[in-house]
Design an enzyme around this catalytic site. Structure first.
Site, PDB file in Angstrom:
ATOM      1  N   CYS A 193       0.827  -1.212   0.000  1.00  0.00           N
ATOM      2  CA  CYS A 193       0.000   0.000   0.000  1.00  0.00           C
ATOM      3  C   CYS A 193       0.859   1.259   0.000  1.00  0.00           C
ATOM      4  CB  CYS A 193      -0.924   0.019   1.218  1.00  0.00           C
ATOM      5  SG  CYS A 193      -1.946  -1.455   1.361  1.00  0.00           S
ATOM      6  N   PHE A 194       2.071   1.153   0.563  1.00  0.00           N
ATOM      7  CA  PHE A 194       2.915   2.340   0.719  1.00  0.00           C
ATOM      8  C   PHE A 194       4.255   2.195  -0.004  1.00  0.00           C
ATOM      9  CE2 PHE A 194       0.400   1.601   4.601  1.00  0.00           C
ATOM     10  CZ  PHE A 194      -0.451   2.687   4.520  1.00  0.00           C
TER      11      PHE A 194
END
Length: 884
Positions: A852-853
């Site tokens: 996600c990051f």
């Protein structure tokens, strides 16, 4: 008569006298103008004659129509005279700095003026003494009297000024002339016009002997007159300026700029600044019915200046001209675009480079901040507005297709009501007034004169604060606040920067839906601020499509909420990474041949709708929704559609040229048919208007492109019709039902988005599929480090050494492992912003990632070999979210 005169009052007698005098003067003026035109024509023909017989004196001359080039065979005077007339008609090139020639006397070697007679044969017409004397008078008169600067410039006048300045070693006359001409709208607009209008300073030649024997049409051509049936319209536009002679203008500039720039540059720059000020004052005062021909000519002349993009021209003159030009009415902008796309197309690249240099320079030297951003810099914005005119000229100068292919109204025939409502509710994309006036659309342009990418300004794109620009964009669309937004000039922004504008638009809509949901919760209604999908890995298609179908039927606006995906039985919380994997798995399944919804084109490895698919239209609608959701949620998909799909999504039907990347083999065979010009085409190709194709079971299906097509043979007369009908069937009619459903689902998600306004079809493909440039050096340079690692850490050096040695397949797996997608975002891998963080000391654990990051958690392994072994295992066994 006397009595009558005595009975009149003084005013009446005076009026008659004035009227009589006026009529006589007008008659004389018309005669003088005609004689002037003849004189100018004769002078040019003489120049061509001496160029053919004597040359220009330049031993390295490259003009094939000049004796000095060495390419011409010796000509008799008769041949040279006939050829000179032909060159005059063709407006052929005249050598630069060609010395002024005058009509010869009897002692000259040329005793006859040779003109074609009405039968097309060559006759010799002796020149009378009066003609010779008048010709001498003509040549004397065109030499400027530098005590008084000429009121306009011609190519020949400029040559003679330069010659005189060089002869006297004093350039004051040239400086004065440039200052007077280039600072005045009136003077400059009358300069360098077509030859028939530049003779207004030449004397009357009473003799017309040299025109004996000419055909009537040739006489009219030489005089610049129109046919009789056009005379009435010509009278109504006597004051209309003729266009600039760009060929003559460019030759004149070439001669001028052979001089040292220090001689005339300051004078020309100062004159242009004054001219710009005059334009800024003059343009707002013009009324709608006023003519703008002078303004158009002025701009054409100014933007042909070779050094406009360098030195003081770039820093002073060009900014002033750009600021003045931003007040041009749409009609004048259209005329300028048309002129640049026609005879002026040779200057498009140079003008574009000059404007790009100006914008880049201003971006570099201006200290922008939040209170003064690049949208507030008047020079940048005015140059961008001017570049828009050039952008449309670039399209007009390229290859355009029929605008009728933009009409997709036939899709509305027999469509279901829900699709029609999507079309009706779709936010209307505002039409650019200039595009409307020109009658052109970006989708019409098959091939621009210059690549569209040449209009990108990367430095500007990197400087623009898209949050501020997006705010200006929405404000300008709403109440026309006058705030400038580059999103209204998307041709200058790179796709990566435009993607940020689209991202802001999508996020704001997501937050709006979230606020509505929260308000509903306050009033006691069920609240769901997100678009939640719960799916099973082993049944992902059925689960996803069933849920999406229910949502699209109950409340299509829920599709505009932020997507949150949950895999049943897994611990991953979707902050973006889970959604990426969801889309990847869905795409893999949808395009699986077992589903038979799409077919694979073996030559191009692209997928296309299966015209004989048994799946319902609802399935194709849901696939369209998936594609729209990917764009809406800023997720790149591993799909491989041909370009024609993206053109169709933007509202243009497929055509013959689209077959080139859809099926190159078929395209080439049809092109061979079109290029075959022998009468035996029916025997060579043996093709009728009946075509055949296979269904999913391999059975052959026949289709008649026209009624009783099997009886109609393709011939030279109907081959273009056949090719158009064939392409229309393959790309439109055969898949009309499937594409219509697909388009409906896509529009359910993106109907209110500025997608079509910002992106061209090629850029939408980039937006959906990502870049194909896997440059891992970019990724290394943009990667950040955390937890104690730096770029100088030994393990980091070992990591990049290992990564660069990977095969392309393993590199894609690494991207999939660290970011959740094996695709490269628009703008390249530098846009990923990968973070490598320390995850403890040396151990046997595998690396892990927060997709996600874009964070890679990497233990500090003791050796490069161990690092490589653990990394390869991690990227090959990475599916699932149980570890995070």
């Amino acid at each position: 008569m006397n009595t009558a005169k005595n009975n009149r009052g003084p005013g009446e007698a005076s009026s008659d006298l004035v009227a009589s005098t006026s009529n006589n003067n007008e008659h004389k003026i018309d005669n003088i103008e005609n004689d002037m035109k003849r004189a100018a024509a004769r002078k040019l023909i003489e120049r061509y004659f001496y160029q053919l017989t004597e040359g220009c004196g330049n031993p390295t001359c490259s003009n094939k129509n000049c004796a000095s080039s060495g390419e011409l065979k010796p000509m008799t005077p008769n041949d040279a005279a006939g050829h000179a007339l032909q060159l005059f008609k063709e407006d052929a090139r005249l050598c630069e700095r060609h010395p002024s020639k005058i009509a010869r006397t009897q002692s000259n070697k040329l005793d006859n003026d040779l003109i074609k007679n009405t039968n097309g044969t060559i006759n010799t017409v002796p020149l009378s003494n009066s003609v010779s004397e008048d010709s001498e008078q003509l040549n004397k008169s065109v030499k400027p009297n530098h005590a008084s600067v000429p009121s306009f410039l011609t190519e020949q006048t400029l040559y003679e000024i330069i010659d005189e300045c060089e002869a006297n070693d004093s350039y004051s006359p040239l400086i004065r002339t440039l200052g007077e001409i280039f600072s005045s709208i009136e003077n400059l607009s009358k300069s360098f016009l077509e030859e028939s209008s530049t003779a207004s300073n030449t004397p009357n030649l009473e003799s017309t002997e040299s025109f004996k024997g000419l055909k009537k049409e040739e006489v009219r051509y030489l005089e610049g007159e129109k046919d009789k049936d056009e005379d009435s319209s010509a009278d109504s536009s006597k004051n209309k300026l003729l266009p600039v002679d760009l060929s003559s203008l460019r030759r004149a500039y070439a001669a001028l700029f052979k001089l040292k720039a220090t001689i005339f540059e300051n004078a020309l720059v100062n004159a242009l600044v004054t001219l710009a000020g005059n334009l800024q004052m003059e343009l707002p005062m013009r009324r709608e019915k006023d003519s703008y021909d002078d303004i158009l000519n002025v701009l054409l002349i100014v933007f042909e200046i070779p050094s406009l993009g360098s030195g003081d021209f770039l820093e002073t003159a060009l900014p002033a001209i750009c600021r003045a030009s931003q007040s041009l009415p749409v009609e004048v902008q259209a005329s300028l675009a048309t002129a640049w796309s026609g005879r002026g197309r040779g200057a498009i690249r140079n003008i574009l480079e000059n404007l790009q240099q100006l914008i880049t320079l201003r971006v570099i030297v201006t200290p922008f901040h939040r209170d003064f951003c690049v949208q507030d810099e008047n020079v940048v914005t005015s140059a961008t507005k001017l570049m828009k005119i050039l952008y449309y000229a670039n399209m007009l100068a390229g290859v355009l297709e029929s605008p009728t292919l933009r009409n997709i109204d036939d899709m509305n025939d027999s469509i279901d009501e829900s699709f029609l409502m999507v079309k009706l509710n779709k936010a209307i994309t505002p039409q650019d007034p200039l595009a409307t006036h020109l009658g052109v659309h970006i989708l019409d342009c098959r091939k621009p004169f210059l690549p569209f990418s040449d209009f990108y300004n990367e430095l500007l794109s990197d400087t623009v604060e898209m949050d501020r620009d997006f705010a200006n964009f929405k404000s300008e669309l709403g109440i026309f606040s006058g705030k400038f937004s580059f999103m209204n000039y998307p041709f200058i922004l790179t796709p990566a920067t435009k993607t940020m504008g689209l991202y802001f638009d999508n996020r704001i809509r997501m937050y709006s839906e979230r606020r509505i949901s929260i308000l509903q919760a306050v009033t006691g209604q069920p609240s769901n601020p997100y678009l939640r999908l719960k799916v099973r890995r082993d049944n992902i298609i059925d689960d996803a499509l069933v849920e999406l179908e229910m949502i699209s039927m109950e409340n299509p606006n829920d599709l505009k909420k932020q997507l949150v995906v949950e895999f049943e039985g897994e611990q991953g919380i979707d902050e973006g990474g889970v959604s990426k994997e969801f889309f990847q798995l869905v795409v893999e399944e949808i395009f699986n041949p077992d589903y038979a919804m799409f077919t694979l084109q073996s030559e191009t490895q692209t997928v296309w709708f299966n015209p004989t698919s048994f799946e319902s239209t609802a399935q194709f609608t849901l696939i369209g929704i998936v594609l729209g959701l990917a764009i809406y949620n800023n997720i790149i998909l591993a799909v491989n559609f041909p370009m024609v799909l993206y053109r169709k999504l933007m509202g243009r039907r497929g055509s013959f040229e689209d077959l080139q990347d859809w099926n190159p083999v078929l395209y080439n065979s049809l092109k061979q048919m079109l290029e075959y010009n022998d009468p035996d085409i029916d025997d060579v190709f043996t093709q009728t208007f009946r075509i055949s194709y296979q269904d999913v079971f391999g059975s052959v299906i026949h289709y008649d492109l026209k009624e009783r097509g099997d009886k109609i043979i393709v011939t030279q007369e109907n081959k273009y019709e056949f090719v158009d009908l064939y392409a229309d069937f393959l790309l439109n009619k055969s898949v009309e039902k499937q594409f219509k459903a697909f388009y409906k689902g896509f529009q359910m998600v993106v109907d209110e988005s500025p997608l079509e306004q910002l992106f061209r079809p090629e850029e939408i493909e980039l937006l959906i599929c990502g870049s194909k440039n896997f440059d891992f050096d970019e990724l290394e340079n943009s990667t950040e480090y955390d937890g104690g690692y730096t770029s100088e850490s030994q393990i980091i050096k070992d990591f990049w050494s290992v990564v660069h040695s990977f095969s392309m397949e393993d590199k894609q797996k690494l991207l999939q492992f660290t970011t959740g997608s094996d695709r490269v975002p628009i703008g390249g891998l530098s846009r990923l912003k990968l973070v490598i963080a320390k995850n403890g000391p040396d151990s046997d654990r595998l690396p892990t990632a927060h997709t996600c990051f874009n964070v890679l958690l990497l233990p500090e392994y003791s050796s490069k070999e161990k690092l490589k072994d653990r990394l390869i295992k991690a990227i090959n066994y990475s599916k699932g979210f149980g570890m995070l």
